[in-house]
Structures are given as structure tokens and as C-alpha cells.
Design a protein around this motif. Structure first.
Motif, short mmCIF file in Angstrom:
data_model
loop_
_atom_site.label_atom_id
_atom_site.label_comp_id
_atom_site.label_asym_id
_atom_site.label_seq_id
_atom_site.Cartn_x
_atom_site.Cartn_y
_atom_site.Cartn_z
N UNK A 114 29.20 7.22 -13.84
CA UNK A 114 27.89 7.82 -13.63
C UNK A 114 26.93 6.97 -12.83
N UNK A 115 27.25 5.71 -12.54
CA UNK A 115 26.37 4.81 -11.78
C UNK A 115 26.86 4.77 -10.34
N UNK A 116 25.96 5.09 -9.39
CA UNK A 116 26.32 5.10 -7.98
C UNK A 116 26.57 3.67 -7.50
N UNK A 117 27.74 3.44 -6.95
CA UNK A 117 28.10 2.11 -6.46
C UNK A 117 28.49 2.12 -4.99
N UNK A 118 28.46 3.27 -4.33
CA UNK A 118 28.83 3.32 -2.92
C UNK A 118 28.84 4.75 -2.43
N UNK A 119 29.48 4.95 -1.26
CA UNK A 119 29.54 6.28 -0.69
C UNK A 119 30.81 6.42 0.14
N UNK A 120 31.23 7.66 0.35
CA UNK A 120 32.42 7.97 1.14
C UNK A 120 32.10 7.78 2.61
N UNK A 121 33.00 7.06 3.32
CA UNK A 121 32.78 6.79 4.74
C UNK A 121 33.83 7.44 5.64
N UNK A 122 34.91 7.93 5.05
CA UNK A 122 35.93 8.54 5.89
C UNK A 122 36.92 9.33 5.07
N UNK A 123 37.41 10.46 5.68
CA UNK A 123 38.41 11.32 5.04
C UNK A 123 39.46 11.67 6.07
N UNK A 124 40.70 11.42 5.77
CA UNK A 124 41.78 11.71 6.72
C UNK A 124 43.11 11.77 5.99
N UNK A 125 44.19 11.56 6.76
CA UNK A 125 45.55 11.56 6.20
C UNK A 125 46.14 10.16 6.29
N UNK A 126 46.98 9.84 5.32
CA UNK A 126 47.57 8.51 5.29
C UNK A 126 48.52 8.27 6.45
N UNK A 127 49.22 9.32 6.90
CA UNK A 127 50.20 9.10 7.97
C UNK A 127 49.52 8.79 9.29
N UNK A 128 48.19 9.06 9.40
CA UNK A 128 47.48 8.72 10.63
C UNK A 128 47.22 7.23 10.74
N UNK A 129 47.35 6.50 9.63
CA UNK A 129 47.12 5.06 9.65
C UNK A 129 48.38 4.27 9.34
N UNK A 180 53.68 1.56 1.72
CA UNK A 180 53.00 0.66 2.64
C UNK A 180 52.04 -0.23 1.88
N UNK A 181 51.53 -1.23 2.53
CA UNK A 181 50.56 -2.14 1.96
C UNK A 181 49.17 -1.67 2.37
N UNK A 182 48.29 -1.30 1.43
CA UNK A 182 46.96 -0.81 1.81
C UNK A 182 46.17 -1.85 2.59
N UNK A 183 45.40 -1.36 3.54
CA UNK A 183 44.60 -2.25 4.39
C UNK A 183 43.38 -2.78 3.63
N UNK A 184 42.80 -1.94 2.77
CA UNK A 184 41.63 -2.35 2.00
C UNK A 184 41.98 -2.36 0.51
N UNK A 185 40.96 -2.60 -0.31
CA UNK A 185 41.16 -2.56 -1.75
C UNK A 185 41.59 -1.15 -2.14
#
Length: 338
Positions: free
Chosen positions: A61-76, A153-158
Motif C-alpha cells: 500500500x505504500x508507493x515506492x516507485x512507478x512503471x517505466x516500461x512495458x514490453x515483451x521479454x523476447x525483445x530484450x 536468461x540472467x535479468x539485467x536489473x533487479x
């Protein structure tokens, strides 16, 4: 002249207001720029309809951030994988403010995030009211029931694994129930129910309703008669006298138990029981070691009994024996009379 000065002051006011607004935006923007953030990504094996860029990310319930991108995993991550072998996961990137995580200005390491994931930290879609708009919610769940989806795959970010949201679970349950209903033979069920109803109707018609009514009425009459008899028994004066007699017996029993002679009688009874026990032990001691003598005495008694029975039989046949005359000689079997 007055008109020109008025326009001039109005222009200065507008310019000052715009400059103040720009300054506030710059200050607020610079403040956000200097706040430490960390990128987080998660993957959904399903639709994310209702989630848009800029949607908040909340931790319980506590805001800690925001969505910055939405896509497909195979594109990365799966650009070199054939299209038919790619995972059709939806990838969502989000910016997380570090100061909202309670770690100060320290960016959480992948090891710390993995420890939280092992404890059950998951991301799910949650609706904002009934508007159809969703946001990302982080919460701790049962890790055994919310296993992470498979990735190669190994995620690029957390990376924080996702879990089905409440709406998604409801839709899945509804689809599952629908599939089970489709698999049911509804026509067969209806036919079976109809046959059961027909059999029940036939059985009802076959019953001798009049006889059942007569037997029921007779049974009720017997119940009524039994109830009247029981009522007469319960209302009898002798039964009413039973509680009083019980009370008198209880009083007498209490007086007897409290009497000194009652205690004396109990003591005498105890002494008698002990005396009997001592006598039994003495008799047992006396009998030990004389078993053979008792057997001999019993044999002698048996011989004397046989002789006494023979003498009695002779006396019954020849009463002269008691007057001194001898009995006639016995005739052996197989020999005639002299």
C-alpha cells in the motif's frame, strides 16, 4: 498612456508567474533527479490489460516507485531464439525509490533482493477501484504456492518474480469451472434425474396409502393409550410417596452412619475378618507336609464305608445276624443250590 502601463504590468505579472512555475518544476525535478533509484523488472505469463506506463508501484500500500516500461521479454533477452521457442512473457520495468525501502541511500544488492524473494516477495497486478486501471503491488506470499515462472536468461536489473493477481485468479477459476461444466454430460444428468423422479412417482403410486394411513392412526392411538397409562402411573399416590420415603431412608442411613455403635460394629467385623484370615493361615500351615496322611485317612474312610454298606445289606437280608445266628453260606455264581 495609462493603457500602455497597464499592459506592461500585466506582461510583467505573466512573465513572473511563468518564471516561478518553471523554477518550481526545476527544483522539484532536480530533487527527484538526486534521489537514489534502482531499476526493477518482472515478468507476467498473461495479460497486463489495464497497466500503463506511469502506474504506481506499491509495497503493501505504500508507493515506492512507478512503471517505466512495458514490453515483451523476447525483445530484450531472446533475440537469437527462434520465434516458436520464445517465451511469451510480458516484461514490466519499474523505477524504485531507494529511500522508500528503509535502507537509507544504499541500493539493495541482488543478494538481498534474492533473500526477500526466497521469503516470498512477489509482484502482482492489483486494481484501482472499479475503474479497470491496475498498478503493481509488492507483497510477501507463501513461496511454496507462488513459485517463480521459468526463465532462461540472467535479468539485467533487479528481478522480483510475479504472482497471479486477485482478478487473474478469479478469471482462471471461472475458466476452470467453465471447462468442467463443458465436460459434464448435462443431458445425461437431466435424463438420470428424470428417470429417478419417474421411479419415485411409480413407487408412490404402488404404495397402499389407505393402509398406511390406518396403521399410522392405530399407532398414534397406541401412543395415546401408552401416554395415558404413563400419566396414571406418574400421578399415583404411591409414586408421589417415593421421594418422601427416599428422604426418610437417607435420614436413617445418615443416623446409622453417625452412630458410635456403627463404628464399633465395623471394628468388630474387621476383627472377625482378621481372625478368619489367621485361622485360614494356620490351617494352611497345618496341612502342609501331611498330604500323604490325609490321603491314607481318606482311603481308610472309603474302605470302612464299603464294609459298613456290605454289613447293612447283610443285615437287611438276614436279620438273625443281630441275634447271634450266622448267615447262610453264599452261593457262588454258576453253581446250583445244595
Amino acid at each position: 498612456m495609462k493603457t500602455r502601463s497597464g499592459y506592461f504590468r500585466l506582461g510583467l505579472f505573466i512573465i513572473g508567474a511563468v518564471a516561478t512555475g518553471v523554477l518550481l518544476l526545476v527544483v522539484l525535478g532536480v530533487g527527484n533527479l538526486f534521489r537514489p533509484t534502482v531499476m526493477m523488472e518482472t515478468y507476467f505469463d498473461g495479460s497486463v490489460q489495464g497497466l500503463d506506463v506511469g502506474a504506481p508501484v506499491k509495497l503493501r500500500g505504500v508507493t515506492i516507485g512507478e512503471v517505466t516500461g512495458i514490453g515483451f521479454t523476447h525483445a530484450r533477452y531472446e533475440l537469437d531464439v527462434p520465434p516458436v521457442e520464445r517465451h511469451q512473457y510480458v516484461m514490466v520495468d519499474a523505477t524504485i525509490r531507494v529511500d522508500r525501502l528503509g535502507t537509507g541511500d544504499r541500493v539493495p544488492t541482488p543478494e538481498v533482493v534474492q533473500a526477500l524473494v526466497d521469503r516470498g516477495l512477489r509482484v502482482r497486478l492489483s486494481p484501482q477501484g472499479v475503474t479497470g486501471i491496475f498498478f503493481l503491488e509488492l507483497d510477501f506470499m507463501d513461496p511454496a504456492l507462488r513459485a517463480p515462472i521459468e526463465i532462461r536468461w540472467e535479468p539485467e536489473h533487479i528481478y522480483v518474480p510475479s504472482a497471479p493477481g486477485t482478478v487473474t485468479q478469479f478469471i482462471e477459476y471461472a475458466e476452470r469451472v467453465g471447462r468442467r461444466l463443458d465436460a459434464l454430460d448435462m443431458e445425461g444428468v437431466v435424463d438420470s434425474m428424470q428417470r429417478v423422479l419417474e421411479n419415485l412417482e411409480a413407487m408412490t403410486r404402488a404404495l397402499d396409502v389407505a393402509r398406511i394411513n390406518e396403521e399410522t392412526i392405530a399407532l398414534l392411538g397406541e401412543f395415546r393409550t401408552s401416554a395415558e397409562r404413563l400419566d396414571r402411573v406418574l400421578s399415583a399416590p404411591a409414586l408421589a410417596q417415593v421421594p418422601e420415603d427416599l428422604g426418610t431412608a437417607a435420614v436413617n442411613l445418615r443416623a446409622l452412619s453417625e452412630s458410635p455403635r456403627f463404628d464399633e460394629t465395623l471394628d468388630n467385623l474387621d476383627s472377625a475378618v482378621r481372625s478368619v484370615e489367621r485361622t485360614a493361615r494356620g490351617l494352611e500351615t497345618t496341612l502342609q507336609g501331611h498330604e500323604h496322611d490325609f490321603v491314607t485317612i481318606l482311603d481308610n474312610l472309603r474302605v470302612m464305608s464299603d464294609q459298613l454298606r456290605a454289613l447293612t445289606e447283610d443285615a437287611a437280608l438276614y436279620p438273625g445276624v443281630f441275634l447271634g445266628s450266622p448267615p447262610p453260606p453264599r452261593v457262588e455264581d454258576g453253581e446250583g443250590a445244595p
